[in-house]
Design a protein around this motif. Structure first.
Motif, PDB file in Angstrom:
ATOM      1  N   SER A  37       0.831  -1.204   0.000  1.00 45.03           N
ATOM      2  CA  SER A  37       0.000   0.000   0.000  1.00 45.03           C
ATOM      3  C   SER A  37       0.867   1.255   0.000  1.00 45.03           C
ATOM      4  N   TYR A  38       1.913   1.239   0.809  1.00 46.32           N
ATOM      5  CA  TYR A  38       2.832   2.379   0.875  1.00 46.32           C
ATOM      6  C   TYR A  38       3.455   2.642  -0.495  1.00 46.32           C
ATOM      7  N   ASP A  39       3.869   1.559  -1.155  1.00 46.09           N
ATOM      8  CA  ASP A  39       4.529   1.696  -2.457  1.00 46.09           C
ATOM      9  C   ASP A  39       3.570   2.106  -3.566  1.00 46.09           C
ATOM     10  N   SER A  40       2.262   1.959  -3.320  1.00 44.39           N
ATOM     11  CA  SER A  40       1.274   2.384  -4.311  1.00 44.39           C
ATOM     12  C   SER A  40       0.803   3.807  -4.044  1.00 44.39           C
ATOM     13  N   ASP A  41       1.544   4.517  -3.178  1.00 38.51           N
ATOM     14  CA  ASP A  41       1.250   5.916  -2.846  1.00 38.51           C
ATOM     15  C   ASP A  41      -0.057   6.095  -2.080  1.00 38.51           C
ATOM     16  N   GLY A  60      -4.553   3.848  -2.438  1.00 38.07           N
ATOM     17  CA  GLY A  60      -3.418   4.044  -3.330  1.00 38.07           C
ATOM     18  C   GLY A  60      -3.820   4.130  -4.789  1.00 38.07           C
ATOM     19  N   GLU A  61      -2.856   3.984  -5.677  1.00 38.77           N
ATOM     20  CA  GLU A  61      -3.080   4.147  -7.109  1.00 38.77           C
ATOM     21  C   GLU A  61      -3.827   2.978  -7.745  1.00 38.77           C
ATOM     22  N   GLY A  62      -3.906   1.846  -7.038  1.00 39.20           N
ATOM     23  CA  GLY A  62      -4.598   0.692  -7.592  1.00 39.20           C
ATOM     24  C   GLY A  62      -3.798   0.023  -8.701  1.00 39.20           C
ATOM     25  N   MET A  63      -4.373  -1.056  -9.263  1.00 41.41           N
ATOM     26  CA  MET A  63      -3.695  -1.818 -10.308  1.00 41.41           C
ATOM     27  C   MET A  63      -4.623  -2.032 -11.499  1.00 41.41           C
ATOM     28  N   ASP A  64      -4.053  -1.922 -12.686  1.00 42.88           N
ATOM     29  CA  ASP A  64      -4.789  -2.291 -13.895  1.00 42.88           C
ATOM     30  C   ASP A  64      -4.503  -3.768 -14.189  1.00 42.88           C
ATOM     31  N   TYR A  65      -4.917  -4.236 -15.376  1.00 42.19           N
ATOM     32  CA  TYR A  65      -4.760  -5.645 -15.689  1.00 42.19           C
ATOM     33  C   TYR A  65      -3.294  -6.068 -15.658  1.00 42.19           C
ATOM     34  N   ILE A  84      11.470   4.759  -6.848  1.00 40.14           N
ATOM     35  CA  ILE A  84      10.749   5.971  -6.461  1.00 40.14           C
ATOM     36  C   ILE A  84       9.327   5.882  -6.997  1.00 40.14           C
ATOM     37  N   THR A  85       8.327   6.142  -6.144  1.00 37.05           N
ATOM     38  CA  THR A  85       6.940   6.059  -6.578  1.00 37.05           C
ATOM     39  C   THR A  85       6.589   7.242  -7.481  1.00 37.05           C
ATOM     40  N   GLY A  86       5.567   7.043  -8.305  1.00 32.42           N
ATOM     41  CA  GLY A  86       5.243   8.040  -9.306  1.00 32.42           C
ATOM     42  C   GLY A  86       4.585   9.296  -8.772  1.00 32.42           C
ATOM     43  N   LYS A  87       3.697   9.158  -7.800  1.00 31.58           N
ATOM     44  CA  LYS A  87       2.902  10.300  -7.350  1.00 31.58           C
ATOM     45  C   LYS A  87       3.545  11.051  -6.195  1.00 31.58           C
ATOM     46  N   LEU A  88       3.848  10.361  -5.121  1.00 31.19           N
ATOM     47  CA  LEU A  88       4.366  11.012  -3.911  1.00 31.19           C
ATOM     48  C   LEU A  88       5.888  10.976  -3.808  1.00 31.19           C
ATOM     49  N   LYS A  89       6.543  10.351  -4.785  1.00 30.16           N
ATOM     50  CA  LYS A  89       8.007  10.287  -4.831  1.00 30.16           C
ATOM     51  C   LYS A  89       8.606   9.641  -3.576  1.00 30.16           C
ATOM     52  N   ARG A  90       7.955   8.603  -3.116  1.00 27.31           N
ATOM     53  CA  ARG A  90       8.483   7.847  -1.977  1.00 27.31           C
ATOM     54  C   ARG A  90       9.541   6.864  -2.447  1.00 27.31           C
ATOM     55  N   LYS A  91      10.445   6.518  -1.551  1.00 29.01           N
ATOM     56  CA  LYS A  91      11.383   5.425  -1.822  1.00 29.01           C
ATOM     57  C   LYS A  91      10.683   4.130  -1.407  1.00 29.01           C
ATOM     58  N   THR A  92      10.526   3.238  -2.366  1.00 31.96           N
ATOM     59  CA  THR A  92       9.733   2.039  -2.122  1.00 31.96           C
ATOM     60  C   THR A  92      10.382   1.137  -1.080  1.00 31.96           C
ATOM     61  N   ILE A  93       9.530   0.385  -0.369  1.00 31.42           N
ATOM     62  CA  ILE A  93      10.025  -0.501   0.684  1.00 31.42           C
ATOM     63  C   ILE A  93       9.761  -1.970   0.370  1.00 31.42           C
ATOM     64  N   GLY A  94       9.106  -2.252  -0.755  1.00 26.18           N
ATOM     65  CA  GLY A  94       8.938  -3.619  -1.216  1.00 26.18           C
ATOM     66  C   GLY A  94       9.917  -3.871  -2.351  1.00 26.18           C
ATOM     67  N   LEU A 180       4.998   4.948   9.707  1.00 28.75           N
ATOM     68  CA  LEU A 180       3.832   5.790   9.960  1.00 28.75           C
ATOM     69  C   LEU A 180       4.255   7.247  10.058  1.00 28.75           C
ATOM     70  N   ASN A 181       3.486   8.115   9.411  1.00 27.18           N
ATOM     71  CA  ASN A 181       3.760   9.549   9.450  1.00 27.18           C
ATOM     72  C   ASN A 181       2.491  10.276   9.022  1.00 27.18           C
ATOM     73  N   PRO A 182       2.452  11.613   9.077  1.00 30.46           N
ATOM     74  CA  PRO A 182       1.224  12.329   8.711  1.00 30.46           C
ATOM     75  C   PRO A 182       0.721  12.042   7.301  1.00 30.46           C
ATOM     76  N   ASN A 183       1.629  11.608   6.402  1.00 29.56           N
ATOM     77  CA  ASN A 183       1.227  11.307   5.029  1.00 29.56           C
ATOM     78  C   ASN A 183       0.970   9.826   4.781  1.00 29.56           C
ATOM     79  N   PHE A 184       1.078   9.017   5.853  1.00 29.05           N
ATOM     80  CA  PHE A 184       0.801   7.588   5.715  1.00 29.05           C
ATOM     81  C   PHE A 184       0.232   7.066   7.034  1.00 29.05           C
TER      82      PHE A 184
END
Length: 268
Positions: A37-41, A60-65, A84-94, A180-184
């Protein structure tokens, strides 16, 4: 002699081998699902424990097919080359692409519902049927596709639990291990979980080069108070503690933190 080729196959027993061998602590399952979920922004993950049913839902951003196909590709993760995630520019953890099979550790069936750009996809996995197959590719995952006016997001429903999940233990696990933080935010049974400041004390900056990881920059924190419940060494990568099951491997009551190119952290 005529040259021939054969294809490598994967037996269905690998699900049991990996899920129980690598993830002996059943609460690790939630680490993996929340990490997705974190990695999907996602900014909010809601977890509801209801007897023999558990629901984990994010915004989050969800998944297409194609995303669903990647999700069910064992050992493959598109995150490996894109940290790096597309929307929130997070460093992925998965990273490794095997987290989805951890659900086999706690349930006999799970359903994945994901919505993206007006489309909803529902996939259902029955582990009892899967285990009856010799090879993984022999098991066909039923998929439903339909239009939706709901917002993007993903929901995972775990059915027919093998063992009860203790809400208090799960709460402590999530607070302790997840970024955990204010944005997650993670909401467990309607309660927003707040991060705990586990370790405070004198900080020592560290920086060095490694052969395999490259440049490491960060800090070591020596605890200034007794923390019996959290004593030990914790390793945090991109905000997530990854060794919570074996935090006392040096059997000391200090905390180390480090971060580098991948934002690894040691917390002892």
């Amino acid at each position: 002699m005529k040259k021939q080729k054969i294809m490598m196959t994967t037996g269905s027993e690998i699900i049991e081998t990996l899920s129980t061998g690598l993830y002996s602590n059943i609460y690790y399952v939630f680490d993996e699902l929340i990490s997705n979920s974190y990695d999907s922004d996602a900014t909010t993950v809601k977890i509801d424990l209801d007897g023999d049913l558990i629901t984990i839902e994010d915004n989050g951003e969800g998944m297409d097919y194609e995303g669903i196909i990647n999700f069910f590709s064992l050992g493959y993760s598109p995150k490996k080359g894109k940290r790096i995630t597309g929307k929130l520019k997070r460093k992925t953890i998965g990273k490794f692409g095997i987290g989805k099979i951890t659900t086999a550790n706690i349930c006999r069936k799970f359903q994945l519902i994901s919505r993206k750009n007006g489309k909803e996809i529902i996939a259902t996995v029955d582990y009892d049927i899967l285990r009856g197959k010799k090879y993984l590719h022999e098991y066909e995952i039923p998929i439903q596709l339909k239009d939706t006016n709901k917002k993007n997001g993903t929901e995972i429903i775990l059915y027919d639990l093998k063992a009860p999940i203790n809400g208090s233990l799960l709460k402590r696990r999530i607070i302790r291990t997840m970024p955990l933080n204010p944005n997650f935010k993670v909401v467990l049974n309607g309660l927003i979980l707040k991060p705990e400041d586990i370790v405070t004390g004198k900080e020592y900056l560290i920086n060095f080069d490694t052969k395999n990881l490259g440049r490491i920059d960060g800090k070591v924190i020596l605890s200034d108070k007794k923390i019996p419940e959290f004593s030990g060494i914790y390793i945090r990568i991109n905000g997530r503690i990854v060794n919570a099951d074996d935090s006392n491997w040096l059997n000391i009551g200090t905390t180390i933190g480090y971060g580098g190119g991948l934002q690894q952290e040691f917390i002892v």
